[in-house]
Motif scaffolding. Structure first.
Motif, PDB file in Angstrom:
ATOM      1  N   ASP A 160       0.970  -1.184  -0.002  1.00  0.00           N
ATOM      2  CA  ASP A 160       0.180  -0.052   0.032  1.00  0.00           C
ATOM      3  C   ASP A 160       0.818   1.200  -0.034  1.00  0.00           C
ATOM      4  OD1 ASP A 160       0.787  -0.523   2.589  1.00  0.00           O
ATOM      5  OD2 ASP A 160      -1.206  -0.505   3.506  1.00  0.00           O
ATOM      6  N   ALA A 161       1.782   1.127   0.829  1.00  0.00           N
ATOM      7  CA  ALA A 161       2.877   2.501   0.815  1.00  0.00           C
ATOM      8  C   ALA A 161       3.732   2.575  -0.734  1.00  0.00           C
ATOM      9  CB  ALA A 161       3.667   2.141   1.813  1.00  0.00           C
ATOM     10  N   ASN A 190      -2.142  -3.533   4.132  1.00  0.00           N
ATOM     11  CA  ASN A 190      -1.849  -3.767   5.392  1.00  0.00           C
ATOM     12  C   ASN A 190      -1.908  -2.342   6.273  1.00  0.00           C
ATOM     13  OD1 ASN A 190       0.634  -2.642   5.164  1.00  0.00           O
ATOM     14  ND2 ASN A 190       1.505  -4.571   4.895  1.00  0.00           N
ATOM     15  N   GLN A 192       0.343  -0.331   6.645  1.00  0.00           N
ATOM     16  CA  GLN A 192       1.563   0.063   7.146  1.00  0.00           C
ATOM     17  C   GLN A 192       2.746   0.212   6.273  1.00  0.00           C
ATOM     18  OE1 GLN A 192       1.527  -2.965  10.609  1.00  0.00           O
ATOM     19  NE2 GLN A 192       3.291  -1.845  10.745  1.00  0.00           N
ATOM     20  N   SER A 193       3.618   1.012   6.180  1.00  0.00           N
ATOM     21  CA  SER A 193       4.715   1.114   5.448  1.00  0.00           C
ATOM     22  C   SER A 193       5.984   0.613   6.003  1.00  0.00           C
ATOM     23  CB  SER A 193       4.931   2.389   4.944  1.00  0.00           C
ATOM     24  OG  SER A 193       5.282   3.448   6.048  1.00  0.00           O
TER      25      SER A 193
END
Ligand SMILES: Cc1ncc(C[n+]2csc(CCOP(=O)(O)OP(=O)(O)O)c2C)c(N)n1
Ligand SMILES: [Mg+2]
Length: 798
Positions: A160-161, A190, A192-193
């Motif tokens: 996602d990041a 998720n 989170q990166s």
């Protein structure tokens, strides 16, 4: 065939095994491998765990052999584990994960053995690669070359990041323009990166953006357990709480466990009868299992989402996940590089019924029958045909590319002429060339080629200017047979397209010979993508023009200084900077062959250099006098090896001028004037500093590893006759370090002329004088390196 329920059970069991094997691979590399010496080699257990269910669903059930996948780089251990179960990855390589010649940290087409479709590593690039690979598949289909091969889906597993990378957006826009099909991007949401937790509501931005570009969006948020709980009395309130829970809190609770969830649910929902009963009916472990049952971790939900797609429109799946799911650090914001401790691993091993010493056994600890699991894997559609790397025949390249010489030309003009000649003919070579340019087709001299070969589009589209009978030099008709792909001004897209076109032999079994044109300074704008394309061993030719300060009236912002050094330093790319068009004709012919040769990084021809790769031509708009000469085999070889004597030095040579590219006229003139005052002078034409340098280092390596070897490189041979005290002046319209190393080859004193500052506009004469590339500066430098009386003749000011 197992029924749906037992298929899901088998898939879930295999996913558990993939989680174990990927984690064990990382654990082994960090804690068990001999010589680990406490030195942590790292690995990404948390990022990997995030994708286990999704990737297991894809590889063990959904994917077909013709599908191609770019795996999020840090999910490499999951990819290797899946390939290990398929029998395409070895235990030895897994035990050596992240070690020398071991399974790679990030999936690599060139370094891994397990059937990697697209390398990844620099985030964002693999994602765009799938999009451009789909366009290339369309190109191959439209040209009638797919034969009986079914079209594949190009699939990317995206962090996602990772979506922060701008090149993804650039690609999306280009995909929309070209009517993108057959592309799936699965976002591992998720939240989170590496450092951070993503902003709330990011999925909404993704959703509207993808829909804007004509993609379908499928959001997979809740797993089966969650859906069942939502249907219970009080379920609606639970769903509302989940939807409202901030990302950071949800992640923190996943880390803390069931009791923490219970406390928060109680505190925030309060005692509301139904929902309280729903929560209290579950133990802490059950509650955590329920709350961790996001869509991306639920096999049934993922399979259903993938199998529901019955069209070829591009689809973005946003799959909710928990980073590190199933592992002790799940959800923790610091988990990106987190490793399990030996104690945690030991506990987890025992919980899974894996006997010590049997950690690598494929089906250890699974309740299913081994034969059943084996049969299931063998029948997985993706695996049915074994490895899927294809190949294609070599296209014949004539010894000489033809062109009609003019007395004066620029190398950029020559490039256009050479392609125009190819376009006029009907060779197989010409039919396999595909050109692309980021909105500089005309200004890089591709116009004539495009007029003859047309623009590519899946549907015919006439040039309206032509049909309206408005005079124009260009005929811009689009058709499925066209051979030029029009791109917007994004150089990242250009190089990723090159990467996709240049792998067509391997991905589609059909060879294409891609040529990119762009302004030389903008190589730097697309450099990471260029590097990525080379890393994957894609094969293409880049014609970069105009270049240097020679593009003078174009202005300071467009000057390129560093690109010759990129040409030297970029692995997999043979860089040339010819001065004359007859040289360019030889280089391009050689280049088309070079683009088709197998290669290995160890070096594979007698010179110790790489035998095949991509080609970079640094060209110029400066019109210069063309030599009238016969192209002899010796000359031809000198040109492709990187240099030849334009004026051969005698035994008493005092000074040599070595030049590359557009400054040829100054070097020639300086040598003429120097010859009046110095006994013996030489003029070395350098067509490729890159090939010379590579040959030189390769030769020393050969001599070191094979004492007694007499092998010497081309540049050593060229400079061998020079007396020890001969001076060398090098000159290039680029950074002087490009040629400065020539003095070390045989220990000659050297002065390197070139450009170190940019931004000044003016005529070529102004700028050459300003930067010291002009005839008189070359003479001054030569004078400084030689003894004897002052040089008598200088160029007169005009
Ligand atoms: C171009 C580039 N910049 C930085 C990195 C370093 N890096 C690797 S993973 C990562 C964060 C990825 O986060 P996300 O995409 O959400 O994946 P997750 O770990 O959550 O699965 C970063 C910054 C990289 N690999 N490539
Ligand atoms: Mg993430």
């Amino acid at each position: 065939m197992p029924d749906r329920q037992s298929r899901l059970e088998l898939l879930s069991a295999l996913a558990r095994k993939v989680l174990w094997l990927s984690s064990w691979t990382i654990h082994h590399a960090n804690h068990i491998r001999p010589n680990a010496d406490g030195l942590k080699v790292g690995g990404h257990q948390a990022s990997s765990a995030s994708l286990v269910t999704i990737m297991s669903a894809l590889y063990f059930s959904v994917l077909k052999p013709e599908d191609r996948v770019a795996v999020k780089p840090h999910a490499s251990p999951v990819f290797h584990a899946i390939q290990y179960l398929f029998g395409h990855q070895t235990r030895e390589k897994l035990e050596n994960f992240r070690g020398f010649k071991g399974a790679q940290s990030y999936p690599s087409r060139t370094k891994d053995i397990d059937d990697v479709d697209f390398s990844t590593g620099s985030v964002g690039l693999g994602v765009a690669q799938t999009l451009f690979s789909s366009l290339v598949q369309d190109y191959v289909t439209a040209h009638g070359w797919m034969k009986d091969r079914p079209e594949g889906r190009m699939i990317s597993l995206v962090g996602d990041a990772e979506m922060d990378e701008g090149n993804i957006f650039e690609a999306l826009l280009e995909g929309w323009k070209h009517g993108l099909r057959n592309t799936w991007w699965v976002v591992d949401y998720n939240r989170q990166s590496l450092d951070a937790v993503v902003r709330e509501g990011l999925w909404e931005k993704f959703e509207s953006m993808f829909r804007n570009f004509g993609w379908d969006v499928v959001i997979v948020k809740y797993g089966r357990l969650m859906q069942a709980a939502f249907a219970e009395p009080g379920g609606e309130a639970l769903k509302r709480w989940i939807d409202a829970c901030p990302n950071q809190m949800y992640a923190a609770l996943c880390f803390q466990g069931g009791a923490a969830f219970r406390k928060h649910l109680r505190d925030e929902i309060g005692d509301q009868g139904d929902v309280s009963r729903l929560i209290e009916a579950r133990s802490d472990d059950e509650l955590l299992e329920l709350m961790s049952n996001l869509g991306g971790h639920d096999m049934a939900s993922m399979i259903e989402a993938f199998e529901a797609i019955d069209h070829d429109r591009p689809v973005c799946f946003i799959a909710y996940t928990i980073k590190g799911v199933g592992l002790p650090f799940q959800g923790h914001k610091d988990n990106h590089a987190g490793l399990m401790t030996p104690t945690q691993m030991e506990k987890w091993r025992a919980a899974q019924n894996i006997r010590p010493g049997h950690e690598w056994d494929k089906f250890e600890g699974l309740p299913q029958d081994t034969a059943e699991l084996e049969a299931f894997l063998a029948q997985a559609p993706f695996n049915r045909e074994g490895r899927r790397n294809l190949g294609a025949d070599v296209i014949d390249v004539p010894a000489h590319l033809a062109f009609t010489p003019a007395a004066q030309m620029s190398t950029q003009q020559g490039f256009g002429l050479l392609l125009n000649e190819l376009a006029r003919g009907d060779t197989e070579l010409a039919s396999r060339i595909v050109t692309a340019s980021p909105d500089v087709t005309v200004s890089t001299n591709l116009g004539a080629w495009v007029n003859r070969r047309g623009l590519f589009a899946r549907a015919e589209k006439a040039d309206l200017f032509r049909s309206e009978k408005i005079p124009s030099t260009f005929n811009w008709d689009f058709s499925p047979k066209g051979q030029h792909i029009e791109l917007g001004i994004a150089e990242m897209n250009l190089f990723i397209l090159m990467s996709a076109l240049g792998l067509s032999h391997s991905i589609n079994g059909e060879r294409l010979l891609p040529i990119a044109t762009l302004y030389d300074p903008f190589i730097q704008r697309g450099l990471d993508a260029l590097n990525y394309a080379c890393y994957q061993d894609a094969r293409f030719m880049v014609a970069a023009t105009p270049s240097g300060i020679t593009l003078s009236p174009e202005g300071g912002a467009h000057q390129s200084i560093a690109t010759p050094l990129i040409g030297i330093a970029q692995d997999g790319l043979a860089a040339f900077e010819p001065a004359f068009v007859d040289e360019l004709a030889v280089i391009m012919g050689w280049g088309f062959a070079h683009m088709q040769r197998e290669s290995s990084e160890e070096g594979d021809d007698l010179s110790g250099m790489r035998n095949g790769g991509s080609v970079y031509l640094r060209l110029s708009t400066r019109t210069v006098d063309q030599p009238q000469r016969m192209m002899t085999p010796d000359l031809q070889k000198g040109i492709t090896d990187g240099a030849y004597w334009l004026r051969k030095p005698g035994p008493n040579t005092e000074v040599v001028v070595a030049y590359s590219g557009a400054v040829g006229p100054e070097a020639i003139e300086a040598i003429g004037l120097l010859g009046e005052s110095r006994r013996d002078v030489g003029l070395l034409a350098i067509t490729s500093a890159d090939r010379l340098h590579a040959g030189w280092t390769a030769a020393r390596k050969i001599r070191r590893s094979n004492r007694g070897s007499q092998h010497i490189s081309h540049i050593e041979r060229l400079l061998a006759p020079l007396p020890r005290d001969c001076g060398i002046v090098t000159v290039i319209d680029g950074h002087p370090a490009t040629l400065g190393w020539l003095g070390s080859v045989r220990g000659h004193r050297l002065e390197a002329l070139g450009v170190e500052h940019f931004g000044q506009t003016g005529t070529i004469d102004d700028l050459y004088r300003h930067h010291g590339l002009d005839t008189n500066t070359i003479i001054d430098a030569a004078e400084g390196l030689t003894a004897g009386a002052p040089v008598r003749h200088r160029k007169m000011a005009v």
